[in-house]
Scaffold this motif. Structure first.
Motif, PDB file in Angstrom:
ATOM      1  N   ILE A 298       1.386 116.314-101.414  1.00 38.57           N
ATOM      2  CA  ILE A 298       2.618 115.822-100.783  1.00 38.57           C
ATOM      3  C   ILE A 298       3.720 115.579-101.816  1.00 38.57           C
ATOM      4  O   ILE A 298       3.470 115.546-103.022  1.00 38.57           O
ATOM      5  CB  ILE A 298       2.391 114.481-100.024  1.00 38.57           C
TER       6      ILE A 298
ATOM      7  N   ILE B  20      -4.711 116.175 -99.596  1.00 40.59           N
ATOM      8  CA  ILE B  20      -3.429 116.723 -99.144  1.00 40.59           C
ATOM      9  C   ILE B  20      -2.397 116.662-100.264  1.00 40.59           C
ATOM     10  O   ILE B  20      -2.264 115.634-100.935  1.00 40.59           O
ATOM     11  CB  ILE B  20      -2.946 115.977 -97.870  1.00 40.59           C
TER      12      ILE B  20
ATOM     13  N   ASP C  86       5.872 116.822 -91.272  1.00 43.39           N
ATOM     14  CA  ASP C  86       5.661 118.235 -90.938  1.00 43.39           C
ATOM     15  C   ASP C  86       5.070 118.962 -92.135  1.00 43.39           C
ATOM     16  O   ASP C  86       5.202 118.504 -93.270  1.00 43.39           O
ATOM     17  CB  ASP C  86       6.994 118.880 -90.563  1.00 43.39           C
ATOM     18  N   ARG C  87       4.457 120.094 -91.876  1.00 38.38           N
ATOM     19  CA  ARG C  87       3.933 120.904 -92.975  1.00 38.38           C
ATOM     20  C   ARG C  87       5.096 121.410 -93.807  1.00 38.38           C
ATOM     21  O   ARG C  87       6.131 121.795 -93.293  1.00 38.38           O
ATOM     22  CB  ARG C  87       3.129 122.075 -92.414  1.00 38.38           C
ATOM     23  N   SER C  88       4.907 121.410 -95.103  1.00 41.93           N
ATOM     24  CA  SER C  88       5.986 121.769 -96.004  1.00 41.93           C
ATOM     25  C   SER C  88       6.057 123.279 -96.231  1.00 41.93           C
ATOM     26  O   SER C  88       5.032 123.938 -96.385  1.00 41.93           O
ATOM     27  CB  SER C  88       5.764 121.064 -97.346  1.00 41.93           C
TER      28      SER C  88
ATOM     29  N   ASP D  49       7.728 116.269 -98.292  1.00 45.03           N
ATOM     30  CA  ASP D  49       6.856 117.432 -98.110  1.00 45.03           C
ATOM     31  C   ASP D  49       5.483 117.037 -97.585  1.00 45.03           C
ATOM     32  O   ASP D  49       4.808 116.199 -98.180  1.00 45.03           O
ATOM     33  CB  ASP D  49       6.668 118.174 -99.446  1.00 45.03           C
ATOM     34  N   ASN D  50       5.077 117.669 -96.503  1.00 51.01           N
ATOM     35  CA  ASN D  50       3.768 117.437 -95.872  1.00 51.01           C
ATOM     36  C   ASN D  50       3.576 116.007 -95.390  1.00 51.01           C
ATOM     37  O   ASN D  50       2.456 115.546 -95.247  1.00 51.01           O
ATOM     38  CB  ASN D  50       2.602 117.797 -96.811  1.00 51.01           C
TER      39      ASN D  50
ATOM     40  N   GLU E  61      -3.267 119.968 -92.435  1.00 48.09           N
ATOM     41  CA  GLU E  61      -2.218 119.375 -91.613  1.00 48.09           C
ATOM     42  C   GLU E  61      -1.369 118.412 -92.440  1.00 48.09           C
ATOM     43  O   GLU E  61      -1.724 118.065 -93.559  1.00 48.09           O
ATOM     44  CB  GLU E  61      -2.871 118.591 -90.455  1.00 48.09           C
ATOM     45  N   SER E  62      -0.265 117.970 -91.848  1.00 48.61           N
ATOM     46  CA  SER E  62       0.589 116.986 -92.521  1.00 48.61           C
ATOM     47  C   SER E  62      -0.122 115.632 -92.550  1.00 48.61           C
ATOM     48  O   SER E  62      -1.070 115.402 -91.796  1.00 48.61           O
ATOM     49  CB  SER E  62       1.923 116.847 -91.782  1.00 48.61           C
TER      50      SER E  62
ATOM     51  N   TYR F 119      -1.204 125.621 -98.836  1.00 51.39           N
ATOM     52  CA  TYR F 119      -1.966 124.519 -98.243  1.00 51.39           C
ATOM     53  C   TYR F 119      -2.142 124.777 -96.760  1.00 51.39           C
ATOM     54  O   TYR F 119      -1.165 124.939 -96.020  1.00 51.39           O
ATOM     55  CB  TYR F 119      -1.239 123.193 -98.487  1.00 51.39           C
TER      56      TYR F 119
ATOM     57  N   ASN G  85       2.981 126.804 -98.993  1.00 48.99           N
ATOM     58  CA  ASN G  85       2.347 127.594 -97.935  1.00 48.99           C
ATOM     59  C   ASN G  85       0.864 127.852 -98.197  1.00 48.99           C
ATOM     60  O   ASN G  85       0.117 128.192 -97.293  1.00 48.99           O
ATOM     61  CB  ASN G  85       3.088 128.907 -97.736  1.00 48.99           C
TER      62      ASN G  85
END
Lengths: 413, 306
Positions: free
Chosen positions: A178, A176, A188-190, A184-185, A199-200, A196, A194
């Motif tokens: 972040i 992931i 919530d999703r950042s 970011d992420n 999920e967060s 990526y 976009n």
């Protein structure tokens, strides 16, 4: 709702403390007075920014030196899960703390600085994660804001890491991108990444499946304590108390008391004073046996269909945790679940380089933070399993016979 | 779905099982353990866990109360009643006696507290009964120094905690080996949060001292806007504002150093609701003694505090 125990191994430079601070902050686990204390202290420091790392540095020496010395435990919950974070320092001189923090973890968050990519420390954290049998890994590629949220950079690091993953045989790895600092992420999703599609981080932590991690097949019941009220009405009551470390047991099951190998059967099971038909790991229970057999603390109740190895010869991966070196021929106490016996170091097979996995042979002693493959001989038999097969029955600690300090962690082969 | 599996422990059951395991390790590893009982919700929870760990046998340890003499009468009444119902042994030792015997200087001032002096009585009591392990209700979420403490925390002859020389604690294997004169403080609910404790109390239907629920009380308002109960143990000056409020206690310590919170929560569900939305930590809201310095708890622990 269940519990996820995870470790974040890393240093302040990786943004580890910031990440933990962010998770606590965004899940509203930092309260006003704690925030006020952080703000007050942040002002004492030079940069003037609010320093979420202060949250995790509990000791005066840590705050003064701006380092994490010891494992700290932090707690937060969401509607889905209670989380226990073992926050361990990541430098090589703290390998023992990382091993300690990893020993109870279900999941390991490995932080990579997006600017630096996979470095020696990343390998070390992954090797320890693999040694300690942590089933789930989240590779969090942090500080994405400092590489302009570049998908190419992210993919490059993922590719590099996959070779480590393959080498170590890590099954469940989630990647992931972040930014702990800007959030970011994290929860919530950042919108900054976009590209990526995953999920967060919090979503991942909330949804990792843990139920299959508990072994319900191989019964291991280490006896902790014998309950004998010896009152008139409970004259014959003799209950063996302990925590079922794996498996399911039922009333009537034929069992074996190890290491003596005595055969008997389960007469009754109690949980919290109430009789039940069956019990499963990790419940704390009381067991009654059919026959009047000699059972005491340190014994282990198992079933015929899956027996542990009964042996006095142990082949272990040993993480040495004491400043006094361990030498071939030294004697220690070994504590395996509830059993304590003496043991001697027969041989050091090799020393493992925790940065490269290279094996160094011809070793006669182990220093603080060394990880070695060692042969131990115990004074009496233990009922063991390999750590890989049955984590809860495959770990043991070494205790110095005169200082009584815990000096080593054994991962049984 | 994990919730649907028959062989799945929810988080409270997991915490309970872990705590029972720790208590039984204390019973299995030590000759003369004790359970430190204050009359607060955390130690009341420990008593319930001990019942689950050892019944139908007797507890393999007495309950020990270090009494500052500044307790809430409701907590003392609760304690005596509980011990009678349990049919277990209670040992009470008084800080006032230690002050006289050791000629200690009592802190002076407005909300002077004997909290720190408890350490002296605790150490005396440990010596008197040769306790080798004391079970306490401390939780790691309470305070930063506690977040670093082991579940089996070894203390030297002077009861001191040395945070830099803690034993590594791996898996669920607790090393309780100590030298003569040393003792271990064992913390079965280390991994519980305040809310976990309240949820457990609710689930187990455990009764609590009445002061945990909303009641009317005369309080002095402190400079930090905390509410301290009017009692013989605090000094009330003319300039003080005394108010009558609906309050409850979030923690139960001494009357001198525990603040009340304004509340109308008269039952456990309402208390839990209030705690969930509370924006202030438990110790921050209710303990007057923690705010002296950033390292107050660490320093007290190093000196032998539990």
């Amino acid at each position: 709702m269940d519990i996820l125990r995870f470790i974040t191994a890393g240093s302040v430079d990786d943004g580890k403390s910031t990440l933990i601070g962010r998770l606590l902050y965004d899940s509203k686990s930092i309260l006003i007075d704690q925030m006020a204390a952080i703000e007050k202290q942040s002002k004492n420091k030079e940069n003037g920014e609010i320093d979420l790392a202060i949250l995790t540095d509990g000791l005066r020496a840590e705050r003064e030196q701006g380092i994490t010395i010891d494992v700290a435990y932090k707690y937060f919950s969401t509607d889905k899960r209670k989380f226990i974070i073992a926050d361990a320092p990541g430098h090589i001189q703290y390998t023992r703390n990382m091993v300690t923090g990893s020993s109870n973890a279900d999941l390991s968050v490995i932080l990579i600085d997006a600017r630096k990519g996979v470095i020696e420390q990343t390998r070390r954290h992954s090797i320890i994660t693999s040694l300690l049998g942590i089933k789930h890994v989240v590779v969090a590629i942090n500080k994405m804001d400092l590489v302009e949220f570049s998908e190419a950079r992210y993919n490059e690091i993922v590719k590099d890491y996959k070779s480590i993953q393959k080498q170590l045989g890590l099954a469940d790895v989630i990647f992931i991108p972040i930014s702990a600092l800007s959030g970011d992420n994290i929860v919530d999703r950042s919108g900054n990444m976009n590209w990526y599609k995953g999920e967060s981080l919090l979503h991942i932590l909330e949804n990792v499946k843990l139920n299959s991690d508990v072994n319900l097949f191989d019964v291991r019941f280490p006896v902790q304590y014998v309950i004998r009220p010896q009152t008139e009405e409970l004259h014959d009551y003799r209950g063996y108390a302990g925590k079922l470390s794996s498996g399911i047991i039922r009333k009537g099951d034929k069992v074996i008391v190890e290491p003596a190998g005595i055969r008997t059967a389960i007469k009754a099971i109690e949980i919290g004073g109430k009789e039940v038909e069956e019990a499963f790991a990790p419940q704390s229970i009381v067991v009654h046996l059919d026959d009047d057999v000699d059972v005491s603390r340190g014994d282990m109740i198992v079933k015929e269909d899956s027996k542990p190895k009964i042996t006095q010869d142990l082949e272990v991966i040993l993480c040495w945790m004491d400043t006094k070196p361990m030498e071939v021929g030294s004697k220690y106490m070994i504590q395996h679940n509830t059993k304590q016996v003496r043991c001697v170091v027969k041989e050091i097979d090799y020393k493992l380089n925790v940065n490269t996995l290279e094996k160094e042979t011809g070793i006669q002693s182990a220093q603080l933070n060394d990880v070695c493959k060692v042969l131990l001989k115990t004074a009496s038999p233990l009922a063991i399993d390999s750590y890989k097969a049955l984590r809860n029955n495959g770990g043991a600690i070494l205790i110095d016979e005169t200082s009584y300090v815990t000096v080593g962690a054994c991962i049984i082969n | 779905m994990r919730q649907m599996s028959k062989y799945y422990l929810n988080y409270l059951d997991q915490l309970e099982s872990e705590a029972i395991h720790i208590m039984r390790e204390v019973a299995g590893q030590f000759e003369r353990p004790a359970l430190l009982f204050s009359g607060g919700k955390d130690s009341i929870t420990l008593v319930r866990l001990a019942e689950k760990a050892f019944r139908p046998g007797k507890f393999p340890f007495p309950l020990v109360h270090i009494d500052t003499g500044h307790n809430f009468p409701e907590a003392l009444a609760y304690r005596d009643n509980l011990v009678k119902e349990l049919d277990e042994k209670l040992i009470v030792r008084y800080v006032g006696d230690t002050i006289q015997r050791q000629k200690l200087t009592e802190p002076k001032g407005k909300f002077a507290s004997r909290n720190a002096l408890q350490t002296y009585t605790l150490l005396e009591t440990i010596e008197e009964f040769k306790f080798d392990a004391c079970i306490g209700g401390a939780r790691r979420d309470e305070e930063k120094a506690r977040a670093k403490e082991r579940i089996f925390s070894v203390r030297d002859e002077f009861g001191q905690w040395d945070p830099k020389r803690q034993r590594p604690e791996l898996w669920n294997t607790y090393n309780g080996k100590i030298h003569k004169g040393e003792n271990v403080r064992a913390f079965p609910i280390s991994n519980w949060t305040e809310l976990d404790v309240w949820n457990y109390i609710k689930k187990e239907n455990i009764s609590l001292p009445s002061i945990y629920f909303a009641h009317e009380r005369e309080c002095v308002v402190t400079a930090d806007n905390q509410l301290v109960a009017v009692s013989d143990f605090i000094q009330i000056d003319k300039a003080d504002t005394v108010v009558k409020k609906q309050v409850r206690y979030r923690t139960v310590g001494d009357m001198t150093c525990t603040a009340a919170v304004e509340s109308s929560a008269s039952n456990i569900d309402d208390v839990i609701k209030e705690i969930i939305v509370s924006k202030i930590s438990e110790r921050g809201e209710t303990r007057i003694d923690d705010q002296v310095s950033e390292a107050a708890m660490e320093d007290r622990k190093k000196g032998g505090y539990f």
